[in-house]
Structures are given as structure tokens and as C-alpha cells.
Design an enzyme around this catalytic site. Structure first.
Site, mmCIF file in Angstrom:
data_model
loop_
_atom_site.group_PDB
_atom_site.id
_atom_site.type_symbol
_atom_site.label_atom_id
_atom_site.label_comp_id
_atom_site.label_asym_id
_atom_site.label_seq_id
_atom_site.Cartn_x
_atom_site.Cartn_y
_atom_site.Cartn_z
ATOM 1 N N GLN A 131 -5.353 -1.374 10.087
ATOM 2 C CA GLN A 131 -5.539 -2.876 9.437
ATOM 3 C C GLN A 131 -6.192 -4.046 10.496
ATOM 4 O O GLN A 131 -5.822 -3.603 11.664
ATOM 5 C CB GLN A 131 -4.108 -3.292 9.310
ATOM 6 C CG GLN A 131 -3.938 -4.786 8.505
ATOM 7 C CD GLN A 131 -3.827 -4.657 7.106
ATOM 8 O OE1 GLN A 131 -3.637 -3.702 6.414
ATOM 9 N NE2 GLN A 131 -4.173 -5.699 6.623
ATOM 10 N N LYS B 29 0.818 -1.145 -0.144
ATOM 11 C CA LYS B 29 0.042 -0.005 -0.185
ATOM 12 C C LYS B 29 0.931 1.111 -0.002
ATOM 13 O O LYS B 29 0.715 2.025 -0.569
ATOM 14 C CB LYS B 29 -0.930 -0.101 1.348
ATOM 15 C CG LYS B 29 -2.010 -0.796 0.923
ATOM 16 C CD LYS B 29 -2.916 -0.897 2.547
ATOM 17 C CE LYS B 29 -3.433 -2.220 2.632
ATOM 18 N NZ LYS B 29 -3.917 -2.703 4.130
ATOM 19 N N ASP C 26 -11.627 3.011 4.371
ATOM 20 C CA ASP C 26 -12.221 1.457 4.467
ATOM 21 C C ASP C 26 -13.697 1.494 4.157
ATOM 22 O O ASP C 26 -14.030 0.448 3.741
ATOM 23 C CB ASP C 26 -11.826 0.864 5.524
ATOM 24 C CG ASP C 26 -10.583 0.060 5.628
ATOM 25 O OD1 ASP C 26 -10.445 -0.605 4.615
ATOM 26 O OD2 ASP C 26 -9.917 -0.340 6.584
HETATM 27 N N1 GUE Z 1 -8.838 -2.389 7.544
HETATM 28 C C1 GUE Z 1 -8.591 -3.534 6.365
HETATM 29 N N2 GUE Z 1 -8.754 -3.265 5.100
HETATM 30 C C2 GUE Z 1 -8.641 -4.136 4.190
HETATM 31 O O1 GUE Z 1 -8.996 -3.807 3.155
HETATM 32 C C3 GUE Z 1 -8.075 -5.363 4.776
HETATM 33 C C4 GUE Z 1 -7.696 -5.547 6.178
HETATM 34 N N3 GUE Z 1 -7.960 -4.380 7.187
HETATM 35 N N4 GUE Z 1 -7.272 -6.758 6.486
HETATM 36 C C5 GUE Z 1 -6.737 -7.744 5.537
HETATM 37 C C6 GUE Z 1 -7.620 -7.773 4.443
HETATM 38 C C7 GUE Z 1 -7.027 -8.537 3.344
HETATM 39 N N5 GUE Z 1 -6.768 -7.660 2.091
HETATM 40 C C8 GUE Z 1 -6.047 -7.663 1.047
HETATM 41 C C9 GUE Z 1 -5.572 -6.621 0.138
HETATM 42 C C10 GUE Z 1 -4.971 -6.762 -0.624
HETATM 43 C C11 GUE Z 1 -4.401 -8.070 -1.281
HETATM 44 C C12 GUE Z 1 -3.506 -8.197 -2.304
HETATM 45 O O2 GUE Z 1 -3.057 -7.406 -2.883
HETATM 46 N N6 GUE Z 1 -3.441 -9.529 -2.856
HETATM 47 C C13 GUE Z 1 -2.692 -9.832 -4.079
HETATM 48 C C14 GUE Z 1 -1.240 -10.522 -3.809
HETATM 49 C C15 GUE Z 1 -1.009 -11.189 -2.265
HETATM 50 C C16 GUE Z 1 0.347 -11.749 -2.217
HETATM 51 O O3 GUE Z 1 0.757 -12.189 -3.045
HETATM 52 O O4 GUE Z 1 0.456 -11.868 -0.880
HETATM 53 C C17 GUE Z 1 -3.311 -10.550 -5.140
HETATM 54 O O5 GUE Z 1 -4.523 -11.217 -4.724
HETATM 55 O O6 GUE Z 1 -2.890 -10.635 -6.381
HETATM 56 C C18 GUE Z 1 -4.930 -9.085 -0.655
HETATM 57 C C19 GUE Z 1 -5.780 -8.974 0.556
HETATM 58 C C20 GUE Z 1 -7.244 -6.262 2.472
HETATM 59 N N7 GUE Z 1 -7.858 -6.321 3.846
#
Ligand code: GUE
Ligand code: NDP
Length: 297
Positions: free
Chosen positions: A98, A54, A121
Site C-alpha cells: 500500500q 480488500k 498493482d
Molecule cells: N499500492 C497501492 N495500490 C492502490 O491501488 C492504492 C494504493 N496503493 N494506495 C491508495 C490508493 C487509493 N485506492 C483506493 C481503492 C479503493 C477505493 C474504494 O473502494 N472506494 C470506495 C469507498 C471508499 C470509502 O467509503 O472509504 C468508493 O469509492 O466507493 C478507494 C481508493 C487504491 N490505492
């Protein structure tokens, strides 16, 4: 039918490029840039990766990134005090804490302490209420918003009257996803762990969204011929004999792709769009706070 693969990574990059253009226009015309604060409590390694990604992508879009990494021992009072400070800080336009938070911290109280105008969020009751009431100024949770953007690309004629099944009813994905699909005039069913005959229900879906957190739970024969499948799941699975864990979604991808018209992969689907939507919400929130028109479509 063999499904087309929805390229979330490319869609996210395209969105970030549009954001970067808007940020540089704002900077040139108004001499400020949007700022996003991300707060991470504890050492969860997966969360640290998200926070790093991020921060990098925020900077690449020309925005300011503020990272607050606090130890797992941080008290609720200390975290609330940080949120209050960020609420008051004019250079911070968006705040993301988070989740999950350590057990000794009341996550709902933290969410409700964030200024709703900076709640990028979209988890504050003011924003969740606004979403369900059809208030166009409500900040929409990033993951469902990213899913909606990809779905709109798949349905140029709109989604009115289609059957949508959302598997999962969490506050961060399932419920807001259902609200967005209702607003698109889909007929929406929300399934969860008490749902009876989930395979049969999923077979009725023209649009199937899986947000469960169970690796490959949705099988190929649950998918109706020609359906569009959005896989929100991010599951790390350790394969025997392999060193590195692999990421899989909540959908058995290869099987589902036999029946679906289009499907998101994991990784490279919903995840990258989630981060791009977070940056988008920050730009939108910043423009509102400064009372300038945001020229994003
Ligand atoms: N307040 C809060 N807001 C959130 O939006 C939030 C959170 N907490 N806690 C955790 C979850 C999970 N989450 C993700 C975001 C991006 C990927 C992401 O970029 N994934 C990539 C790569 C993942 C990798 O390779 O590790 C993909 O799917 O291609 C995954 C999971 C947002 N979350
Ligand atoms: N790509 C991204 O940007 C993001 C990905 N994720 C991923 O999405 C997945 C879901 O996340 P999240 O919504 O936070 O998860 P939660 O654990 O909060 O919610 C899971 C939901 O799935 C339901 N469920 C669990 N087991 C079953 C089952 N056997 N049959 C039917 N329903 C079931 C639960 O039902 P009940 O309510 O009855 O317990 C619950 O509603 C996870 O893999 C997560 O990592 C999450 C956020 C962002």
C-alpha cells in the site's frame, strides 16, 4: 442532457462474481486457489479501511488473503526482506504494498523488488514498460483498468478517434490511464498543474478522466455536452456542522451531470472497480505462474 450514472459498485460486484466462478473452477481442476498478499506500513486510517475491504472481498471470491501490517517504524531493509519472502512463497500469487510509504522508505526500490510476475498493482518498470509497448501480458494498474472497463461499456462501438483528456499524471493513475486510452486509439492529452487554460482543454474532451486529488475542481461548464466523465478522485471533506467527513470526487458531480452523457459517482464509481481489478489481476497472475489457461473474458 442529464447524465446516466455509471454504477461502479454493480460492475465491480459482477466482475467479482465472474472471478469467484473462475476461482472455483481452478480449485476443482487444479487444487489450488490464487493468493493475494497486502502489505500495510503504518497506521493511516484510510489505508486500513482499504486493506480491510480488500481482505474481505478476496476471501469472498474464494481466494486466499494474507495481510501484513507493519509499524510505521519498519525499516526499508525489513520491508524489502518481507517482499523477498513473499516473492519466494508459492501460495502468494499477488503482492500489493500500500502506498504512500513512510518517508524513510524508498517506494520505488520497494516496487522494483516485487517479482514483476506477482506485481498485481502493475507498478514495476517491467509492467509499466510492457503497457507502453503494447505487451498484452503486462499487468495493468488496477484503477486505470477499472476506468477502462467502465468506458468500454459506454462505447460499444469503440473509442477510436475520440478526444480523451486525462487530468493528472501520476504513475498510479494518470500515466497508465493515458497509455490505455492511446491503445484504444483515442487522441489523448494529459493535463497537470502546469497546464494552461484547463477549462478550455477539458471542453474538447469526449472522454474526461479526472485524477487530481482536489475536491470538485472540475466544474460543470468544463464538460462538453455528451461527454463521458470518469471521476477518480477520493477526497474526504469535513462539512461545517456535520460530524462525519463526506467523500467527494475531483468533479463537481451535480453540475457536470447536466452536460455529460454518463458520469461515475464518488463513492460507488471507480473505487469499487479498483478492488475488483486487483482481484482480477491476482487471478490472471496466478494462472500464468501455474501455466494454466485463465478462462476470464
Ligand atoms: N499500492 C497501492 N495500490 C492502490 O491501488 C492504492 C494504493 N496503493 N494506495 C491508495 C490508493 C487509493 N485506492 C483506493 C481503492 C479503493 C477505493 C474504494 O473502494 N472506494 C470506495 C469507498 C471508499 C470509502 O467509503 O472509504 C468508493 O469509492 O466507493 C478507494 C481508493 C487504491 N490505492
Ligand atoms: N478510486 C481509486 O481507486 C483511486 C483514487 N485515487 C484518488 O485519485 C486522486 C489522484 O490520485 P493520484 O494520481 O495518486 O494523485 P497525485 O497527487 O499523485 O497526482 C495528482 C495529479 O494532479 C495534478 N494536479 C494537481 N493540482 C492540479 C491542478 N490545479 N490542475 C491540474 N492538475 C493538477 C498534479 O500535477 P503535477 O504532476 O504537475 O503536480 C498530478 O499530476 C486522489 O484523489 C486519490 O485519492 C487514487 C488512486 C486510486
Amino acid at each position: 442532457m442529464s447524465a446516466s450514472i455509471i454504477d461502479g459498485k454493480a460492475a465491480a460486484q459482477a466482475l467479482r462474481e465472474r472471478l469467484a466462478i473462475e476461482v472455483s473452477r481452478i480449485d476443482a481442476e487444479h487444487s489450488w486457489v490464487p493468493g493475494l498478499a497486502v502489505v500495510l506500513v503504518g497506521e493511516d486510517p484510510a489505508s486500513q479501511v482499504y486493506v480491510r475491504n480488500k481482505g474481505k472481498q478476496t476471501a469472498e471470491a474464494g481466494m486466499r488473503s494474507f495481510e501484513h501490517k507493519l509499524p510505521a517504524s519498519t525499516s526499508e531493509r525489513e520491508l524489502l526482506a518481507l517482499v523477498e519472502t513473499l516473492n519466494q512463497d508459492d501460495s502468494v500469487n499477488g503482492i500489493l504494498v500500500q502506498l504512500p510509504l513512510p518517508d524513510h522508505i524508498d517506494a520505488q526500490l520497494v516496487i522494483e523488488t516485487i517479482d514483476p510476475a506477482k506485481d498485481v498493482d502493475g507498478f514495476h518498470p517491467m509492467n509499466t514498460g510492457g503497457l507502453s509497448n503494447g505487451d498484452p501480458t503486462a499487468l495493468v494498474p488496477c484503477t486505470p483498468l477499472g476506468c477502462l472497463m467502465m468506458l468500454r461499456e459506454q462505447f460499444p462501438g469503440g473509442m477510436a478517434g475520440l478526444n480523451a483528456v486525462v487530468v493528472g499524471r501520476s504513475n498510479i493513475v494518470g500515466k497508465p490511464m493515458a497509455q490505455l486510452l492511446i491503445a484504444e486509439s483515442c487522441t489523448v492529452t494529459v493535463a497537470h498543474s502546469k497546464t494552461r487554460d484547463l477549462p478550455a482543454l477539458c471542453q474538447t474532451a469526449d472522454i474526461l478522466v479526472a485524477a487530481v486529488g482536489r475536491p470538485e475542481m472540475v466544474r460543470g461548464d468544463w464538460v462538453k455536452e455528451g461527454a463521458v466523465v470518469i471521476d477518480v478522485g477520493i477526497n474526504r471533506v469535513q462539512l461545517e456542522g456535520q460530524e462525519k467527513a463526506r467523500l467527494v470526487g475531483d468533479v463537481a458531480f451535480t453540475e457536470a451531470a447536466e452536460n455529460a452523457r454518463a458520469i461515475t459517482p464518488v463513492p460507488g464509481g471507480v473505487g469499487p472497480m479498483t478492488i475488483a481489478c486487483l482481484l482480477r489481476n491476482t487471478v490472471v497472475a496466478a494462472c500464468r505462474q501455474h501455466r494454466v489457461v485463465c478462462e476470464l473474458s
